[in-house]
Design an enzyme around this catalytic site. Sequence first.
Site, PDB file in Angstrom:
ATOM      1  N   LYS A 129       9.147   0.501  -4.394  1.00 39.08           N
ATOM      2  CA  LYS A 129       8.136  -0.562  -4.371  1.00 39.08           C
ATOM      3  C   LYS A 129       8.313  -1.411  -5.617  1.00 39.08           C
ATOM      4  O   LYS A 129       8.879  -0.935  -6.600  1.00 39.08           O
ATOM      5  CB  LYS A 129       6.731   0.061  -4.354  1.00 39.08           C
ATOM      6  CG  LYS A 129       5.635  -0.857  -3.865  1.00 39.08           C
ATOM      7  CD  LYS A 129       5.564  -0.949  -2.354  1.00 39.08           C
ATOM      8  CE  LYS A 129       4.658  -2.087  -1.920  1.00 39.08           C
ATOM      9  NZ  LYS A 129       4.362  -2.014  -0.473  1.00 39.08           N
ATOM     10  N   ASP A 169       4.810  -7.895   0.478  1.00 42.95           N
ATOM     11  CA  ASP A 169       3.542  -7.153   0.390  1.00 42.95           C
ATOM     12  C   ASP A 169       2.506  -8.220   0.011  1.00 42.95           C
ATOM     13  O   ASP A 169       2.744  -9.416   0.288  1.00 42.95           O
ATOM     14  CB  ASP A 169       3.645  -6.034  -0.663  1.00 42.95           C
ATOM     15  CG  ASP A 169       2.464  -5.066  -0.628  1.00 42.95           C
ATOM     16  OD1 ASP A 169       2.457  -4.170   0.233  1.00 42.95           O
ATOM     17  OD2 ASP A 169       1.521  -5.211  -1.449  1.00 42.95           O
TER      18      ASP A 169
HETATM   19  P1  NDP Z   1      -1.486 -10.749   2.038  1.00 43.58           P
HETATM   20  O1  NDP Z   1      -1.196 -11.245   0.667  1.00 43.58           O
HETATM   21  O2  NDP Z   1      -0.894 -11.444   3.193  1.00 43.58           O
HETATM   22  O3  NDP Z   1      -3.061 -10.673   2.278  1.00 43.58           O
HETATM   23  C1  NDP Z   1      -3.891  -9.909   1.466  1.00 43.58           C
HETATM   24  C2  NDP Z   1      -5.318 -10.120   1.906  1.00 43.58           C
HETATM   25  O4  NDP Z   1      -6.152  -9.196   1.219  1.00 43.58           O
HETATM   26  C3  NDP Z   1      -5.847 -11.499   1.566  1.00 43.58           C
HETATM   27  O5  NDP Z   1      -6.803 -11.875   2.507  1.00 43.58           O
HETATM   28  C4  NDP Z   1      -6.478 -11.281   0.218  1.00 43.58           C
HETATM   29  O6  NDP Z   1      -7.475 -12.192  -0.124  1.00 43.58           O
HETATM   30  C5  NDP Z   1      -7.077  -9.902   0.378  1.00 43.58           C
HETATM   31  N1  NDP Z   1      -7.198  -9.239  -0.928  1.00 43.58           N
HETATM   32  C6  NDP Z   1      -6.211  -9.041  -1.831  1.00 43.58           C
HETATM   33  N2  NDP Z   1      -6.693  -8.444  -2.929  1.00 43.58           N
HETATM   34  C7  NDP Z   1      -7.998  -8.267  -2.692  1.00 43.58           C
HETATM   35  C8  NDP Z   1      -9.053  -7.704  -3.445  1.00 43.58           C
HETATM   36  N3  NDP Z   1      -8.849  -7.222  -4.682  1.00 43.58           N
HETATM   37  N4  NDP Z   1     -10.269  -7.655  -2.865  1.00 43.58           N
HETATM   38  C9  NDP Z   1     -10.473  -8.145  -1.618  1.00 43.58           C
HETATM   39  N5  NDP Z   1      -9.524  -8.703  -0.868  1.00 43.58           N
HETATM   40  C10 NDP Z   1      -8.311  -8.760  -1.404  1.00 43.58           C
HETATM   41  O7  NDP Z   1      -1.041  -9.201   2.011  1.00 43.58           O
HETATM   42  P2  NDP Z   1      -0.728  -8.246   3.249  1.00 43.58           P
HETATM   43  O8  NDP Z   1      -1.590  -8.581   4.400  1.00 43.58           O
HETATM   44  O9  NDP Z   1       0.730  -8.202   3.400  1.00 43.58           O
HETATM   45  O10 NDP Z   1      -1.152  -6.825   2.644  1.00 43.58           O
HETATM   46  C11 NDP Z   1      -2.474  -6.279   2.787  1.00 43.58           C
HETATM   47  C12 NDP Z   1      -2.432  -4.782   2.580  1.00 43.58           C
HETATM   48  O11 NDP Z   1      -1.537  -4.178   3.535  1.00 43.58           O
HETATM   49  C13 NDP Z   1      -1.922  -4.307   1.208  1.00 43.58           C
HETATM   50  O12 NDP Z   1      -2.591  -3.114   0.857  1.00 43.58           O
HETATM   51  C14 NDP Z   1      -0.459  -3.986   1.481  1.00 43.58           C
HETATM   52  O13 NDP Z   1       0.069  -3.073   0.551  1.00 43.58           O
HETATM   53  C15 NDP Z   1      -0.570  -3.381   2.870  1.00 43.58           C
HETATM   54  N6  NDP Z   1       0.655  -3.359   3.640  1.00 43.58           N
HETATM   55  C16 NDP Z   1       1.353  -4.523   3.904  1.00 43.58           C
HETATM   56  C17 NDP Z   1       2.492  -4.466   4.650  1.00 43.58           C
HETATM   57  C18 NDP Z   1       3.222  -5.709   5.060  1.00 43.58           C
HETATM   58  O14 NDP Z   1       4.146  -5.586   5.877  1.00 43.58           O
HETATM   59  N7  NDP Z   1       2.854  -6.884   4.586  1.00 43.58           N
HETATM   60  C19 NDP Z   1       3.075  -3.181   5.102  1.00 43.58           C
HETATM   61  C20 NDP Z   1       2.223  -2.043   4.869  1.00 43.58           C
HETATM   62  C21 NDP Z   1       1.090  -2.150   4.124  1.00 43.58           C
HETATM   63  P3  NDP Z   1      -7.185 -13.349  -1.206  1.00 43.58           P
HETATM   64  O15 NDP Z   1      -6.366 -14.369  -0.482  1.00 43.58           O
HETATM   65  O16 NDP Z   1      -8.543 -13.839  -1.604  1.00 43.58           O
HETATM   66  O17 NDP Z   1      -6.440 -12.704  -2.348  1.00 43.58           O
END
Ligand code: NDP
Length: 448
Positions: A129, A169
């Site tokens: 990671k 991510d």
């Molecule tokens: P994105 O950057 O596309 O989206 C993240 C989302 O979560 C946004 O809506 C963001 O809001 C919100 N967010 C981030 N930090 C916070 C916080 N501290 N409190 C509340 N909301 C928050 O990321 P992903 O969708 O790719 O990833 C989301 C989760 O899924 C993570 O935990 C990641 O590790 C996990 N994941 C992702 C994978 C992938 O293929 N992308 C694979 C497996 C797991 P804002 O825009 O306001 O920051």
Amino acid sequence: MSIKNEYLQSLYQKVEQRSAGEKEFLQAVYEVLESFAPVVERRPDLVKAGILDRLVEPERFIQFRVAWVDDAGAVQVNRGFRVQYNSALGPYKGGCRFHPSVTASVIKFLGFEQVFKNSLTGLPMGGGKGGADFDPKGKSDNEIMRFCQAFMTELYRHIGPDTDVPAGDIGVGAREVGYMFGQYKRIVNEFTGVLTGKGLTYGGSLVRTQATGYGLCYYTKEMLAANGKSFDGQTVVISGSGNVAVYAAEKTAQLGGKVIALSDSGGYVVDKDGIDLGLVRQIKEVERARISEYAKRKTGAEYHEGCRGIWSVKCDIALPCATQNELHGDDAEKLAVNGCYAVAEGANMPCTPEAVAVFQKNGVLYAPGKASNAGGVATSGLEMSQNSLRLSWTFEEVDERLQNIMKGIYKAGEDAAREYGCEGNLVAGSNIAGFLKVAEAMKAQGVF
Ligand code: NDP
């Protein structure tokens, strides 16, 4: 729950001393070790081979300076990381996160989880990671490009298609992967599958964009079916509005569920008529704006400040898809009291240990992220296969493989839980199933 075995307790104490202050990493290690008492009792050979002692320490941890120039001409400095956690099953594999909250602890927790997750997919991938404490919010396209190029200018020497294959991510999507891929290619002078999540015109795989969200729903569908239920006609609350949340929402709707709430780090929207995903994608993917915009443009929708309030919205199924520790014990209580009967994690470690305990006490079906969100990395593994074959599979082909992998992951966790005396506990079952494969490979490869 607590760690019940003396050897595991002393191992955890060692990790605690060595990694003092690394809150997220310690939380992830604790959660895994507390499910391992039955394994340690049944497999003294693995204890003797020091498998767990080795597994709680990453093979390699790289930290580096990322210096870049912003649009005003000022020099900016960020901190970059890559953890190459375990290579017993294949090249290190795992995404990169760009978010101001990224620390060594966050990267190590994500790398540790990734080892088990990648093992569960059944594909030949080790765990890694990476990321940086860079905040993409409010940055211009040119600033994002310069940052990605600066990040890759150091990272390139540590990665390669047979060594370590990063992906996206939080804060790293197709745009960032494209800039990083371009910089790698420029420096190394090789066009290889060194990153996954690439654009479709230069080696990306169909379904990769949708994979984590879709995979989460395929896994949840299995869990619901095993308990005589389905998505059909159910109300669903999904936190986040990024890559995972949007495609979890799309698949939920395709499977007959009704998504009524989404969030971002500022707050959440509720739309009792069912979220209009076209509008969400316009706001989040095209305009890169806040979710609050949704309520301004959709009649009948409400916006509330504060992201944790989303867990007070009454629903049947909850899918936390934003970030770690976003759902606390009191949020879990609210969900359970309001009749929510299933929670499946799209994010990594979104539920605190207290929240998980509440679900288990109340009989809420609970799917741990390292199993239920493995669809993203599984499809990255399929992207690597296609790159090696120099072929592109159709959407239907990749989607079918993804569905089969998610079914396999559910079954592996369910079977291991039964075999190790904790039937129905998908946390313990998934940890054990993921671990055993890595452990056998480590044992066979000698002490390293
Ligand atoms: P994105 O950057 O596309 O989206 C993240 C989302 O979560 C946004 O809506 C963001 O809001 C919100 N967010 C981030 N930090 C916070 C916080 N501290 N409190 C509340 N909301 C928050 O990321 P992903 O969708 O790719 O990833 C989301 C989760 O899924 C993570 O935990 C990641 O590790 C996990 N994941 C992702 C994978 C992938 O293929 N992308 C694979 C497996 C797991 P804002 O825009 O306001 O920051």
